[in-house]
Write a protein that holds these residues in place. Structure first.
Motif, mmCIF file in Angstrom:
data_model
loop_
_atom_site.group_PDB
_atom_site.id
_atom_site.type_symbol
_atom_site.label_atom_id
_atom_site.label_comp_id
_atom_site.label_asym_id
_atom_site.label_seq_id
_atom_site.Cartn_x
_atom_site.Cartn_y
_atom_site.Cartn_z
ATOM 1 N N TRP A 157 0.814 -1.212 0.000
ATOM 2 C CA TRP A 157 0.000 0.000 0.000
ATOM 3 C C TRP A 157 0.847 1.261 0.000
ATOM 4 C CZ3 TRP A 157 -1.859 4.570 1.777
ATOM 5 C CH2 TRP A 157 -3.168 4.907 1.377
ATOM 6 N N ASN A 196 -7.662 -3.162 6.442
ATOM 7 C CA ASN A 196 -6.344 -3.215 5.820
ATOM 8 C C ASN A 196 -5.289 -2.772 6.833
ATOM 9 O OD1 ASN A 196 -4.225 -3.202 4.070
ATOM 10 N ND2 ASN A 196 -4.901 -1.430 2.872
ATOM 11 N N ASP A 219 -0.241 1.272 9.903
ATOM 12 C CA ASP A 219 -1.320 2.160 9.461
ATOM 13 C C ASP A 219 -2.489 1.268 9.094
ATOM 14 O OD1 ASP A 219 -3.007 3.860 7.856
ATOM 15 O OD2 ASP A 219 -1.851 3.245 6.088
ATOM 16 N N THR A 220 -3.568 1.325 9.857
ATOM 17 C CA THR A 220 -4.696 0.472 9.467
ATOM 18 C C THR A 220 -5.894 1.329 9.076
ATOM 19 O OG1 THR A 220 -6.155 0.122 11.380
ATOM 20 C CG2 THR A 220 -3.994 -1.001 11.413
ATOM 21 N N GLY A 221 -6.737 0.768 8.247
ATOM 22 C CA GLY A 221 -7.921 1.501 7.817
ATOM 23 C C GLY A 221 -9.083 0.562 7.587
#
Ligand code: SER
Length: 582
Positions: A157, A196, A219-221
């Motif tokens: 990503w 993610n 970094d999660t989303g």
């Protein structure tokens, strides 16, 4: 508690500090119109700057993504959405991140582990296969048959082309009443991605070179509307508790059922919500023909068109009703909505008044110009409606279809292009030395200007953009925001970069697309107001992509040698470069 509150509560208990959602219009980044992910406002901290709230953060971030604009109207796409995110800035890494996500999903949201599957990065010549994540998932009870290893296009990503980045692990949920297969097939769309987790340990520069960051970040989303649909067991996001009352209100206003009218109702709901958030943003965006204002205008006008197609009296307060409902729903989380309520309502009202005038005039002319005995609205009529009365082609199509007529849309776009070419030639000479310069040398300087812009962005920083440009057959002049006099090294580096691209003989390509597509493709667009709805984007290899009227040379070797002659102040915070081609 709703998912948003449960999420923040959970991560706070795991030592995270909640940070407020940043405005949707980025404060210090003119290269993007809107924040498109929770990590975007955090880039400096992912790169190593200490964050005032510490190393563990969580939030819900307002995001606007325009890439999906044409998909709005289906069950799952939105222009605005909220992203739930948690971050480790050089603190915990893969193990804890995966443990937290697993615990939240299975213990707090009570999702059965049998309904979960994951993908992990399979590795490539630069970055090894992510066995750490795979082992962690297995340790937590995910069977190895439910782990798929995928490559860069799926499990890596990065926002845009350069910046902090890394391999990721994505969590999928089985959203179907069919038996859950033992083996996970990521191509089977009954598996939907819900979360993610990106392990941002690298930095990728514009040339694709990857280096390690000074710290390993997480970094999660997780998209809120999607997880809500999963938890509420519906496959239409607009049927979740997030949207249901908005859709019901639109049904009431239109006095129509949702069934059979889904597309227009979803577009109205989505576009009014996004318009409310953009208009309430502290950036003070108003509908206009430039940048964010242009998007705001398009959203409001498209919502109005769809309201019309549902036979809603557009001069009633239908839009205000929908907007107020949205404000009420979200003001608890986003104070700017109540603070700027009057602003939002007046933006909607003023734009509607303007658009109504265009509509009325256009409709009158439509009836006058169109001969209902013909089955096709010809290209000349369609173009006249657009050009003289500002009547969008989409409306001509809708009006025609009401009368069982078709429109020569292809012919319309041909005329549109012809007209563009004509006005471009007409403006040559008028702007002698400006953007429409026409001598061979001026054309070369025009292409060199794009390369200079791209080189400055890389050497000085992404905040550089074209603030002003002037071209003669003797030189180019380029003004850009910058807070310091360029050092000798910076100038040499910029020159070297431009000359390198010239010597690489990069191809210059030209593409036509809608303004939205151009913006979504990441094309630079400092002067968007100068361009019509269909724009031309010039790309030079993969180093530069700008919205521009042209003309340009076909390949960069034609330019010769690039030399900076002068670098000076143009006004406060703006530097000016004069450069020549030898
Ligand atoms: N930045 C990643 C995404 O947008 C994870 O937050 O999917």
């Amino acid at each position: 508690m709703n998912v948003k509150d449960l999420y923040i509560d959970f991560f706070e208990k795991k030592g995270h500090k909640q940070i407020p959602s940043a405005p949707i219009v980025p404060e210090n980044n003119p290269t993007v119109l809107f924040n498109t992910a929770g990590m975007q406002p955090l880039i400096p901290y992912l790169l190593g700057q200490p964050h005032p709230y510490g190393k563990r953060l969580c939030d819900y971030q307002k995001c606007v993504r325009l890439t999906d604009l044409d998909e709005i109207g289906d069950k799952t796409h939105h222009t605005f959405f909220e992203m739930l995110g948690n971050w480790s800035l050089g603190d915990y890494f893969k193990d804890e991140s995966i443990e937290y996500s697993f615990e939240f999903l299975t213990k707090i949201l009570n999702i059965p582990v049998e309904r979960l599957a994951v993908t992990v990065f399979e590795g490539d010549d630069k970055i090894p296969r992510d066995e750490v994540s795979a082992n962690k998932w297995m340790e937590l009870g995910i069977s190895d048959k439910r782990i798929a290893y995928l490559g860069r296009s799926d499990n890596f990503w990065i926002a845009g082309d350069s910046g902090p980045c890394g391999g990721d692990t994505e969590i999928f949920y089985w959203r179907s009443n069919d038996d859950i297969p033992e083996v996970f097939d990521p191509e089977d769309d009954r598996w939907v991605e819900i979360w993610n987790n990106v392990f941002m340990e690298f930095y990728q520069d514009e040339n694709g070179n990857i280096t390690e960051l000074s710290q390993k970040n997480v970094d999660t989303g997780m998209g809120l509307e999607r997880i809500a649909a999963v938890l509420e067991g519906v496959d239409d996001n607009y049927m979740t508790s997030i949207w249901k009352d908005v859709i019901d209100t639109i049904c009431d206003i239109a006095d129509l059922p949702y069934e059979g009218n889904e597309k227009s109702m979803r577009i109205i709901a989505d576009h009014i919500r996004t318009a409310v958030f953009i208009a309430a943003d502290p950036a003070g965006i108003k509908p206009s023909n430039t940048d964010q204002g242009y998007i705001l205008r398009r959203l409001i006008r498209r919502a109005i068109r769809h309201a019309r197609s549902l036979q809603i009296d557009i001069n009633s307060n239908w839009d205000e009703q929908v907007a107020l409902l949205i404000i009420n729903k979200y003001e608890k989380y986003y104070r700017e909505l109540s603070d700027n309520k009057e602003v939002v309502l007046s933006v909607l009202k003023n734009e509607k008044t303007k658009f109504s005038r265009t509509l009325e005039k256009g409709l009158r002319e439509f009836d006058k110009l169109v001969n209902v005995d013909n089955k096709v609205v010809n290209k000349d009529v369609a173009f006249k409606l657009y050009d003289t009365y500002g009547f969008p082609i989409e409306l001509t199509i809708e009006e025609a279809s009401d009368k069982n007529m078709e429109v020569d849309v292809e012919g319309f776009y041909e005329k549109f292009k012809e007209h563009q070419e004509k006005s471009r030639s007409a403006s040559k000479g008028k702007f002698k030395g400006g953007l429409a310069g026409n001598s061979e040398m001026e054309i070369k300087y025009h292409t060199a200007t794009h390369l200079l812009n791209a080189a400055l962005k890389r050497v000085i920083g992404p905040e550089v953009y074209q603030k002003g440009s002037n071209i003669t057959s003797e030189r180019l002049r380029f003004d850009f925001p910058c807070d310091h006099k360029l050092t000798a090294e910076e100038k040499t580096e910029v020159e070297a970069l431009v000359n390198k691209w010239i010597s690489e003989d990069l191809k210059v390509t030209k593409n036509q697309m809608s303004k939205e597509e151009a913006i979504a493709s990441g094309a630079e667009c400092s002067f968007i107001e100068k361009y019509p709805d269909i724009v031309t984007v010039y790309s030079i290899g993969d180093v530069s992509k700008e919205l521009c009227g042209g003309p340009h040379v076909e390949h960069t070797a034609l330019l010769g040698e690039f030399k900076i002659k002068k670098e000076e102040s143009s006004s406060a915070g703006v530097r000016r470069i004069k450069a020549i081609l030898k």
